[in-house]
Scaffold this motif. Structure first.
Motif, PDB file in Angstrom:
ATOM      1  N   GLY A   1       0.683  -1.151   0.144  1.00  0.00           N
ATOM      2  CA  GLY A   1      -0.036   0.099  -0.028  1.00  0.00           C
ATOM      3  C   GLY A   1       0.667   1.271   0.046  1.00  0.00           C
ATOM      4  O   GLY A   1       0.719   2.244  -0.783  1.00  0.00           O
ATOM      5  N   ILE A   2       1.991   1.349   0.708  1.00  0.00           N
ATOM      6  CA  ILE A   2       2.779   2.465   0.839  1.00  0.00           C
ATOM      7  C   ILE A   2       3.297   2.943  -0.655  1.00  0.00           C
ATOM      8  O   ILE A   2       3.580   3.843  -1.124  1.00  0.00           O
ATOM      9  N   ALA A   3       3.689   1.858  -1.278  1.00  0.00           N
ATOM     10  CA  ALA A   3       4.086   1.875  -2.552  1.00  0.00           C
ATOM     11  C   ALA A   3       2.745   2.675  -3.431  1.00  0.00           C
ATOM     12  O   ALA A   3       3.259   3.329  -4.360  1.00  0.00           O
ATOM     13  N   LEU A   4       1.744   1.929  -3.443  1.00  0.00           N
ATOM     14  CA  LEU A   4       0.539   2.667  -4.376  1.00  0.00           C
ATOM     15  C   LEU A   4       0.608   4.004  -3.920  1.00  0.00           C
ATOM     16  O   LEU A   4       0.402   4.754  -4.696  1.00  0.00           O
ATOM     17  N   ALA A   5       0.609   4.364  -2.843  1.00  0.00           N
ATOM     18  CA  ALA A   5       0.315   5.770  -2.096  1.00  0.00           C
ATOM     19  C   ALA A   5       1.721   6.884  -2.824  1.00  0.00           C
ATOM     20  O   ALA A   5       1.242   7.796  -3.314  1.00  0.00           O
ATOM     21  N   ALA A   6       2.668   5.974  -2.973  1.00  0.00           N
ATOM     22  CA  ALA A   6       3.804   6.812  -3.289  1.00  0.00           C
ATOM     23  C   ALA A   6       3.747   7.201  -4.864  1.00  0.00           C
ATOM     24  O   ALA A   6       4.342   8.281  -5.509  1.00  0.00           O
ATOM     25  N   GLY A   7       2.711   6.650  -5.524  1.00  0.00           N
ATOM     26  CA  GLY A   7       2.535   6.981  -6.992  1.00  0.00           C
ATOM     27  C   GLY A   7       1.649   8.245  -7.011  1.00  0.00           C
ATOM     28  O   GLY A   7       1.807   8.939  -7.950  1.00  0.00           O
ATOM     29  N   PHE A   8       1.119   8.833  -5.909  1.00  0.00           N
ATOM     30  CA  PHE A   8       0.341   9.983  -5.887  1.00  0.00           C
ATOM     31  C   PHE A   8      -0.566  10.085  -7.143  1.00  0.00           C
ATOM     32  O   PHE A   8      -0.916  11.179  -7.738  1.00  0.00           O
ATOM     33  N   ASP A   9      -1.366   8.975  -7.521  1.00  0.00           N
ATOM     34  CA  ASP A   9      -1.953   8.802  -8.941  1.00  0.00           C
ATOM     35  C   ASP A   9      -3.151   7.821  -8.510  1.00  0.00           C
ATOM     36  O   ASP A   9      -3.187   6.861  -8.447  1.00  0.00           O
ATOM     37  N   ALA A  10      -4.323   8.734  -8.350  1.00  0.00           N
ATOM     38  CA  ALA A  10      -5.638   8.129  -8.243  1.00  0.00           C
ATOM     39  C   ALA A  10      -6.142   7.240  -9.041  1.00  0.00           C
ATOM     40  O   ALA A  10      -6.789   6.197  -9.041  1.00  0.00           O
ATOM     41  N   ASP A  11      -5.869   7.628 -10.507  1.00  0.00           N
ATOM     42  CA  ASP A  11      -6.160   6.783 -11.702  1.00  0.00           C
ATOM     43  C   ASP A  11      -5.401   5.391 -11.589  1.00  0.00           C
ATOM     44  O   ASP A  11      -6.173   4.287 -11.821  1.00  0.00           O
ATOM     45  N   LEU A  12      -4.412   5.571 -11.277  1.00  0.00           N
ATOM     46  CA  LEU A  12      -3.696   4.219 -10.898  1.00  0.00           C
ATOM     47  C   LEU A  12      -4.003   3.229  -9.761  1.00  0.00           C
ATOM     48  O   LEU A  12      -4.265   2.127  -9.718  1.00  0.00           O
ATOM     49  N   ALA A  13      -4.313   4.010  -8.692  1.00  0.00           N
ATOM     50  CA  ALA A  13      -5.003   3.368  -7.470  1.00  0.00           C
ATOM     51  C   ALA A  13      -6.326   2.868  -7.996  1.00  0.00           C
ATOM     52  O   ALA A  13      -6.664   1.896  -7.275  1.00  0.00           O
ATOM     53  N   TYR A  14      -7.192   3.364  -8.757  1.00  0.00           N
ATOM     54  CA  TYR A  14      -8.388   2.737  -9.225  1.00  0.00           C
ATOM     55  C   TYR A  14      -8.230   1.500 -10.047  1.00  0.00           C
ATOM     56  O   TYR A  14      -8.914   0.456  -9.683  1.00  0.00           O
TER      57      TYR A  14
END
Length: 820
Positions: A71-84
């Motif tokens: 999860g911390i890696a996902l957050a590091a993307g600062f990218d809501a589209d990628l999180a979707y």
């Protein structure tokens, strides 16, 4: 079929009517059964029962599931589209594997950088955590499954998260928090996921201001009363509920993750109103999520090639380039011989430990070494181990252990039992597991011996344990910490580590004080109290690494630290001999690149001695592919820090306590601040601020205009790539209110081709300037003049925008400082 039955089967009918019809069809006995975790009455009516799967960063214990980055890696993307996309993939895999409820995502805030579950969650900032968490929820629930977001609320660490005690568990940690901090910080990510449609929330283990969350009606009412939430609560696994009747009365819908928990038929019979409410909320989620209209398929292989590609893209987007002196990265044609040093094979860390871990398919795993070797075709790659990294070491052999008085071989062990009786036994080694079937019958509370080293030099010591221990050498503590288990279900193991200088033949005194209380005893999961001492004698691993680095054009040093559920890190130092390894390699090769395979922030005492530092977190099964793409410039290191990197241990809560020795964190004062907004960071600064991250191309974003739209702001941005490579710019907007620490209020991630100028915009609502208003009993925009900064990190002064707020709306805004 009656008209009432038809109403709840009709997919085109309003949700409330469908739910009311189904509730009306249930008799008292059936409602009571549901309240006790028996969902047969629902299955009989074609409504699927909740089928849970741990799914914080992929599916736990599901063969073939994709191991996504943590999860911390996902957050590091600062990218809501990628999180979707990430959420959609996890949701689809859960559905394909036959599960209807995902236990995740985790949106706990990183209050203390040592928190064990930081890599499972989404960083230290409430806005970013809410932004990424909400996108994850929308993606997953778009696949007709339910997300059970965790952990509600103010869950801040693992040490005593469930209390201590083998027979009777003592009270869990208590979070002291004001109403203002609760609403302005801890509740904000949960509000974001609720507004994104999350159908379930998991109640946390901890207490808040002395009361268990799952038994506090005032807390459980907030999402329902203030946010219009219609979903259902479920408590965390074991220990989250201490008084089941109180929890039922408080509004906790289900008593456990499967079964009744501690609920009884008598409790349920005495609470008919609460039972009707919980049945209504559960059915609202099961029907509203689409599960009733889109039945689960027969379980099959969940992972797909597209999901594995997504895992790689997420790992690339998460890679944060902290430092890059003299353009050490990316590697060009001038690097013909590359040294790869450190735990870079299967000994790298790919996933977080605990319920958020994913079992990796070895046939799909791409290790860092394999990824680099594949990409470096035509160049020479040499490997040197250098360090074993953060792992339990081999057992200390019996022949070097001598009784404290020197009278013979062995270890003097003081045992005790539940009666308080104590006695001494002699054991051959420090390697013991308390009987999980009868843990109170006999456990060791102190181990004493002499260790006679066979060689002179630095000796690594490791202590693998379920429990709490202090290891002293010649009277000085060198390891202090607690673990609920040596390894919590899945993922990496969690040893304590130390390095001690010893002289061959000169005995040192070892003293281990041990208490099993923090351990969790669950024999089917292999969990229980243990204590095991390991060591690594002086060797030539670092010397071999130095030789490899000296003969190479560049050196990549991978360092790691294990973390996960059931433990808090004992400090932010890299475990064992890894700092020494980095320093020695950097002295041998000026082009040294350090890759941080770590759960969050770590101390970097050698930062000025290396050319580049890349944080990759726990990158999942495509670790090697993603790392190689970034190192060789096939992809931009697209990440930004989702948490602060402090200067040194003095900046941590608790001050300077020396390497590996920190105070036990039983309770927290949550009003001290979090991360970049904490008083310590504001006063002393930090090594790398929240939001920091370099790219291979120089980019800028400048506000060119601002207008008030619907009571909020629309900021026009001129984003320019000044370099010769395609790049990414992550514009961050920070709102400062009434002199308080500015807080992240908006993120715009823009892909910018080389030499191109792009027009972008950011939307910031009036809520960016909101704070808890005790009179209004809600968060509301603070009237007056404020400042919004367009910046690249929390420490970048950026470009200011003066903002005036009145009557809960933004009235005007001007680029430049507020003169008032």
């Amino acid at each position: 079929m009656t008209a009432v039955e038809h109403a709840w089967r009709d997919a085109g009918a309003p949700l409330a009517g469908r739910v009311a019809a189904l509730v009306a069809s249930l008799d008292d006995a059936e409602r009571s059964a549901i309240a006790l975790g028996d969902f047969a009455p629902l299955v009989d009516r074609g409504i699927p029962a909740p089928e849970y799967v741990d799914a914080g960063t992929g599916l736990r214990d599901v063969p073939g599931a994709t191991a996504f980055p943590a999860g911390i890696a996902l957050a590091a993307g600062f990218d809501a589209d990628l999180a979707y996309e990430y959420g959609a993939a996890v949701g689809q895999e859960a559905r394909d594997a036959g599960f209807s409820v995902l236990l995740g995502p985790t949106i706990d805030l990183a209050r203390d950088p040592r928190g064990g579950r930081i890599p499972e969650a989404l960083g230290e900032d409430p806005h970013l955590s809410g932004l990424i968490g909400a996108a994850h929820v929308r993606g997953a629930q778009g696949r007709h499954v339910i997300t059970q977001v965790k952990h509600f609320v103010a869950y801040s660490g693992e040490d005593r998260r469930t209390g201590e005690g083998l027979a009777v568990r003592g009270d869990a940690m208590d979070i002291g928090v004001s109403t203002a901090t609760l609403h302005d910080t801890y509740l904000r990510p949960f509000r974001a996921v609720v507004e994104a449609g999350a159908w379930s929330l998991m109640g946390s283990y901890n207490r808040v201001n002395g009361r268990y969350v799952c038994e506090t009606p005032e807390l459980l009412a907030i999402p329902r009363r203030d946010w219009g939430w219609q979903g259902f609560y479920c408590p965390d696994f074991l220990f989250a509920v201490r008084d089941d009747a109180a929890a039922l009365a408080a509004g906790l819908d289900l008593g456990a993750l499967g079964g009744p928990g501690g609920r009884t038929p008598e409790m349920v019979a005495a609470a008919p109103k609460e039972v009707e409410g919980l049945v209504t909320r559960l059915l609202t989620a099961l029907i509203g999520s689409g599960l009733a209209d889109h039945p689960l398929p027969e379980p099959g292989m969940p992972s797909t090639a597209a999901h594995r590609d997504l895992a790689g893209r997420c790992a690339v987007a998460a890679s944060v380039l902290l430092r890059n002196e003299r353009d050490a990265l990316p590697f060009g044609d001038d690097v013909r011989r590359l040294a790869v040093i450190g735990p870079s094979g299967e000994d790298a860390i790919f996933v977080v430990g605990g319920s958020a871990a994913v079992s990796i398919d070895p046939d799909r795993l791409v290790t860092p070494r394999a990824g680099i070797e594949a990409r470096a075709a035509g160049r020479e790659v040499v490997f040197a181990q250098g360090s074993l990294g953060d792992v339990p070491l081999l057992p200390v052999p019996t022949e070097v252990l001598v009784l404290p008085d020197g009278s013979g071989p062995g270890v003097e062990v003081e045992f005790t039992d539940e009666s308080g009786a104590s006695w001494t036994e002699v054991l051959p080694r420090i390697d013991h597991a308390v009987d999980p079937a009868a843990p109170l019958a006999r456990w060791p509370r102190r181990w004493r011996c002499r260790l006679v080293p066979r060689a002179t030099g630095a000796h690594r010591l490791s202590l693998a344990l379920g429990g709490r221990a202090t290891l002293s050498v010649d009277g000085s503590p060198v390891m202090v910490g607690s673990r609920e288990a040596e390894r919590f279900i899945h993922g990496p193991r969690y040893p304590l580590q130390a390095v001690v200088q010893m002289v061959a033949g000169q005995a040192v005194e070892l003293d281990i004080e041990y208490a099993p209380g923090p351990s969790i005893t669950i024999p089917p999961m292999g969990l229980g109290p243990t204590v095991r001492l390991g060591w690594q004698e002086p060797d030539d691993l670092i010397e071999a690494a130095v030789a490899a680095a000296a003969s190479a054009d560049a050196a990549v040093v991978l360092v790691n630290q294990a973390s996960g559920e059931g433990m808090d890190r004992d400090g932010l130092e890299l475990p064992g001999d890894q700092d020494e390894l980095v320093r020695r390699v950097a002295a041998a090769n000026p082009r040294t690149v350090v890759v941080l395979n770590t759960p969050g922030a770590v101390l970097l005492p050698w930062i000025d001695e290396v050319e580049a530092v890349l944080a990759v977190w726990y990158p999942g099964e495509r670790f090697g592919t993603a790392l190689a793409a970034v190192l060789f410039g096939d992809a931009e290191p697209g990440g930004r820090l989702p948490l602060t990197f402090p200067h040194a241990r003095e900046d941590l809560p608790g001050g300077d306590h020396g390497p590996q020795v920190v105070p036990t964190r039983l309770d927290y004062d949550a009003d001290d601040g979090i991360g970049y907004r904490s008083p310590g960071v504001r006063e002393r600064g930090c090594l790398y601020g929240f939001g920091h991250g370099l790219g291979y191309a120089a980019t800028t974003a400048v506000p060119t205009g601002v207008e008030v739209v619907d009571g909020g702001l629309r900021v026009a941005l001129d984003v320019v790539n000044h370099g010769e490579r395609d790049g990414v710019h992550v514009a961050q907007l920070y709102a400062g209110v009434a002199g308080a620490a500015p807080e992240l209020a908006g993120v715009v991630r823009v892909h910018v081709p080389a030499g191109v100028r792009i027009a972008a915009h950011a939307v910031v609502g009036a809520d960016a300037f909101a704070r808890w208003d005790a009179v209004a009993a809600r968060r509301r925009p603070v009237p007056g003049g404020h400042e919004l900064r367009v910046a690249t990190s929390s420490v970048d002064p950026g470009t200011p925008i003066a903002v005036r707020v009145e009557n809960d709306e933004v009235l005007e805004a001007t680029i430049g400082h507020n003169s008032s």
